[in-house]
Design a protein around this motif. Structure first.
Motif, PDB file in Angstrom:
ATOM      1  N   TRP A   4       0.822  -1.201   0.000  1.00 28.23           N
ATOM      2  CA  TRP A   4       0.000   0.000   0.000  1.00 28.23           C
ATOM      3  C   TRP A   4       0.859   1.255   0.000  1.00 28.23           C
ATOM      4  O   TRP A   4       1.964   1.250   0.517  1.00 28.23           O
ATOM      5  N   ASN A   5       0.324   2.334  -0.543  1.00 24.23           N
ATOM      6  CA  ASN A   5       0.970   3.636  -0.459  1.00 24.23           C
ATOM      7  C   ASN A   5       0.679   4.177   0.940  1.00 24.23           C
ATOM      8  O   ASN A   5      -0.386   4.756   1.186  1.00 24.23           O
ATOM      9  N   LEU A   6       1.610   3.960   1.852  1.00 19.01           N
ATOM     10  CA  LEU A   6       1.379   4.307   3.254  1.00 19.01           C
ATOM     11  C   LEU A   6       1.319   5.805   3.489  1.00 19.01           C
ATOM     12  O   LEU A   6       0.646   6.264   4.406  1.00 19.01           O
ATOM     13  N   GLU A   7       2.024   6.560   2.676  1.00 21.20           N
ATOM     14  CA  GLU A   7       1.966   8.022   2.824  1.00 21.20           C
ATOM     15  C   GLU A   7       0.555   8.518   2.496  1.00 21.20           C
ATOM     16  O   GLU A   7      -0.011   9.333   3.219  1.00 21.20           O
ATOM     17  N   GLU A   8      -0.012   8.003   1.421  1.00 21.62           N
ATOM     18  CA  GLU A   8      -1.376   8.377   1.032  1.00 21.62           C
ATOM     19  C   GLU A   8      -2.381   7.921   2.094  1.00 21.62           C
ATOM     20  O   GLU A   8      -3.275   8.677   2.490  1.00 21.62           O
ATOM     21  N   ALA A   9      -2.225   6.686   2.557  1.00 19.72           N
ATOM     22  CA  ALA A   9      -3.136   6.147   3.578  1.00 19.72           C
ATOM     23  C   ALA A   9      -3.047   6.958   4.865  1.00 19.72           C
ATOM     24  O   ALA A   9      -4.070   7.329   5.450  1.00 19.72           O
ATOM     25  N   ALA A  26       2.162   3.847  14.189  1.00 17.12           N
ATOM     26  CA  ALA A  26       2.661   2.499  13.887  1.00 17.12           C
ATOM     27  C   ALA A  26       3.833   2.562  12.904  1.00 17.12           C
ATOM     28  O   ALA A  26       3.954   3.510  12.116  1.00 17.12           O
ATOM     29  N   ASP A  27       4.683   1.517  12.950  1.00 18.52           N
ATOM     30  CA  ASP A  27       5.771   1.448  11.973  1.00 18.52           C
ATOM     31  C   ASP A  27       5.218   0.952  10.634  1.00 18.52           C
ATOM     32  O   ASP A  27       4.062   0.545  10.524  1.00 18.52           O
ATOM     33  N   GLU A  28       6.050   0.980   9.596  1.00 18.26           N
ATOM     34  CA  GLU A  28       5.590   0.634   8.245  1.00 18.26           C
ATOM     35  C   GLU A  28       5.062  -0.789   8.150  1.00 18.26           C
ATOM     36  O   GLU A  28       4.056  -1.041   7.490  1.00 18.26           O
ATOM     37  N   THR A  29       5.732  -1.724   8.809  1.00 12.38           N
ATOM     38  CA  THR A  29       5.299  -3.119   8.753  1.00 12.38           C
ATOM     39  C   THR A  29       3.911  -3.267   9.356  1.00 12.38           C
ATOM     40  O   THR A  29       3.044  -3.950   8.802  1.00 12.38           O
ATOM     41  N   ARG A  30       3.675  -2.630  10.483  1.00 12.60           N
ATOM     42  CA  ARG A  30       2.365  -2.697  11.145  1.00 12.60           C
ATOM     43  C   ARG A  30       1.294  -2.054  10.273  1.00 12.60           C
ATOM     44  O   ARG A  30       0.196  -2.575  10.134  1.00 12.60           O
ATOM     45  N   LYS A  31       1.613  -0.905   9.660  1.00 14.44           N
ATOM     46  CA  LYS A  31       0.653  -0.242   8.783  1.00 14.44           C
ATOM     47  C   LYS A  31       0.294  -1.132   7.597  1.00 14.44           C
ATOM     48  O   LYS A  31      -0.882  -1.236   7.224  1.00 14.44           O
ATOM     49  N   PHE A  59     -11.123   1.554   7.614  1.00 16.85           N
ATOM     50  CA  PHE A  59     -11.190   0.322   8.387  1.00 16.85           C
ATOM     51  C   PHE A  59      -9.833   0.025   9.030  1.00 16.85           C
ATOM     52  O   PHE A  59      -9.768  -0.430  10.172  1.00 16.85           O
ATOM     53  N   ALA A  60      -8.740   0.315   8.340  1.00 16.35           N
ATOM     54  CA  ALA A  60      -7.402   0.099   8.902  1.00 16.35           C
ATOM     55  C   ALA A  60      -7.202   0.953  10.152  1.00 16.35           C
ATOM     56  O   ALA A  60      -6.601   0.497  11.133  1.00 16.35           O
ATOM     57  N   ALA A  61      -7.703   2.175  10.148  1.00 17.37           N
ATOM     58  CA  ALA A  61      -7.587   3.038  11.327  1.00 17.37           C
ATOM     59  C   ALA A  61      -8.373   2.462  12.498  1.00 17.37           C
ATOM     60  O   ALA A  61      -7.920   2.499  13.646  1.00 17.37           O
ATOM     61  N   VAL A  62      -9.553   1.910  12.226  1.00 22.77           N
ATOM     62  CA  VAL A  62     -10.362   1.282  13.277  1.00 22.77           C
ATOM     63  C   VAL A  62      -9.624   0.066  13.837  1.00 22.77           C
ATOM     64  O   VAL A  62      -9.555  -0.138  15.046  1.00 22.77           O
ATOM     65  N   LEU A  63      -9.046  -0.740  12.941  1.00 22.80           N
ATOM     66  CA  LEU A  63      -8.302  -1.924  13.392  1.00 22.80           C
ATOM     67  C   LEU A  63      -7.082  -1.530  14.221  1.00 22.80           C
ATOM     68  O   LEU A  63      -6.757  -2.202  15.203  1.00 22.80           O
ATOM     69  N   ALA A  64      -6.412  -0.460  13.840  1.00 19.06           N
ATOM     70  CA  ALA A  64      -5.249   0.000  14.603  1.00 19.06           C
ATOM     71  C   ALA A  64      -5.636   0.333  16.031  1.00 19.06           C
ATOM     72  O   ALA A  64      -4.916   0.001  16.985  1.00 19.06           O
ATOM     73  N   SER A  65      -6.777   0.960  16.199  1.00 19.97           N
ATOM     74  CA  SER A  65      -7.259   1.298  17.536  1.00 19.97           C
ATOM     75  C   SER A  65      -7.732   0.052  18.281  1.00 19.97           C
ATOM     76  O   SER A  65      -7.433  -0.127  19.468  1.00 19.97           O
ATOM     77  N   ALA A  66      -8.465  -0.810  17.592  1.00 21.75           N
ATOM     78  CA  ALA A  66      -9.010  -2.010  18.235  1.00 21.75           C
ATOM     79  C   ALA A  66      -7.918  -2.995  18.655  1.00 21.75           C
ATOM     80  O   ALA A  66      -8.083  -3.742  19.612  1.00 21.75           O
ATOM     81  N   TYR A  67      -6.809  -2.983  17.938  1.00 21.23           N
ATOM     82  CA  TYR A  67      -5.724  -3.924  18.230  1.00 21.23           C
ATOM     83  C   TYR A  67      -4.451  -3.204  18.691  1.00 21.23           C
ATOM     84  O   TYR A  67      -3.348  -3.691  18.457  1.00 21.23           O
ATOM     85  N   ASN A  68      -4.617  -2.055  19.354  1.00 23.81           N
ATOM     86  CA  ASN A  68      -3.445  -1.397  19.925  1.00 23.81           C
ATOM     87  C   ASN A  68      -2.959  -2.195  21.139  1.00 23.81           C
ATOM     88  O   ASN A  68      -3.564  -3.193  21.517  1.00 23.81           O
ATOM     89  N   ASP A  69      -1.884  -1.777  21.759  1.00 26.37           N
ATOM     90  CA  ASP A  69      -1.278  -2.552  22.845  1.00 26.37           C
ATOM     91  C   ASP A  69      -2.256  -2.887  23.965  1.00 26.37           C
ATOM     92  O   ASP A  69      -2.221  -3.975  24.517  1.00 26.37           O
TER      93      ASP A  69
END
Length: 130
Positions: A4-9, A26-31, A59-69
Motif C-alpha cells: 500500500w501507499n502508506l503516505e497516502e493512507a 505504527a511502523d511501516e510493517t504494522r501499517k 477500516f485500517a484506522a479502526v483496526l489499529a485502535s481495536a488492536y493497539n497494545d
C-alpha cells in the motif's frame, strides 16, 4: 500481498478520522499489516463489490485502535489487568470479530463506488420458523 501507499493512507486517515494516533504512530510493517487485514476483510465480506481504497483506509484506522497494545488484550479475552496502580477492566461483550468492527462510513464508501449496491453492517431481521 498488496504493498500500500502508506503516505497516502496516513494522510487520508489523518484528515478523515478522529481516532488516528494508533495508525499514524505504527511502523511501516504494522501499517502494511493493518491495510492488508482491512482489505482482505472488506473484500471477503463484500466479495461482489468494488472496495475503494478509502474504505480500506478507514477500516485500517479502526483496526489499529481495536488492536493497539491495550485493546488487543481485550480481543484476546483478557478480562482485566493493572500496571503500577492503574487498572483496566474489559467487558465480555466488548470482544468483537473483524466484521463487527467495519465502520458504517466504510460501507457507505463501498455503496458509493457500487451504484447498484445497498449494503449495511447493521443486523438484518429475518423470518424464521420454530
Amino acid at each position: 500481498m498488496t504493498l500500500w501507499n502508506l503516505e497516502e493512507a496516513s494522510q487520508y486517515i489523518l484528515l478523515n478520522t478522529l481516532d488516528n494516533e494508533d495508525f499514524n504512530d505504527a511502523d511501516e510493517t504494522r501499517k502494511q499489516a493493518l491495510m492488508n487485514v482491512a482489505s482482505r476483510t472488506l473484500t471477503r465480506k463484500f466479495a461482489t463489490y468494488l472496495v475503494p481504497a478509502e474504505a480500506v483506509y478507514l477500516f485500517a484506522a479502526v483496526l489499529a485502535s481495536a488492536y493497539n497494545d491495550t485493546n488487543k488484550l481485550q480481543q484476546q479475552g483478557v478480562a482485566g489487568f493493572s500496571v503500577k496502580g492503574i487498572s483496566f477492566t474489559f467487558k465480555d461483550w466488548a470482544k468483537k470479530g473483524l466484521d463487527a468492527l467495519i465502520p458504517e462510513e466504510a460501507v457507505e464508501l463501498i455503496n458509493d463506488a457500487n451504484p447498484d449496491a445497498d449494503l449495511s453492517t447493521k443486523p438484518v431481521v429475518r423470518w424464521t420458523v420454530l
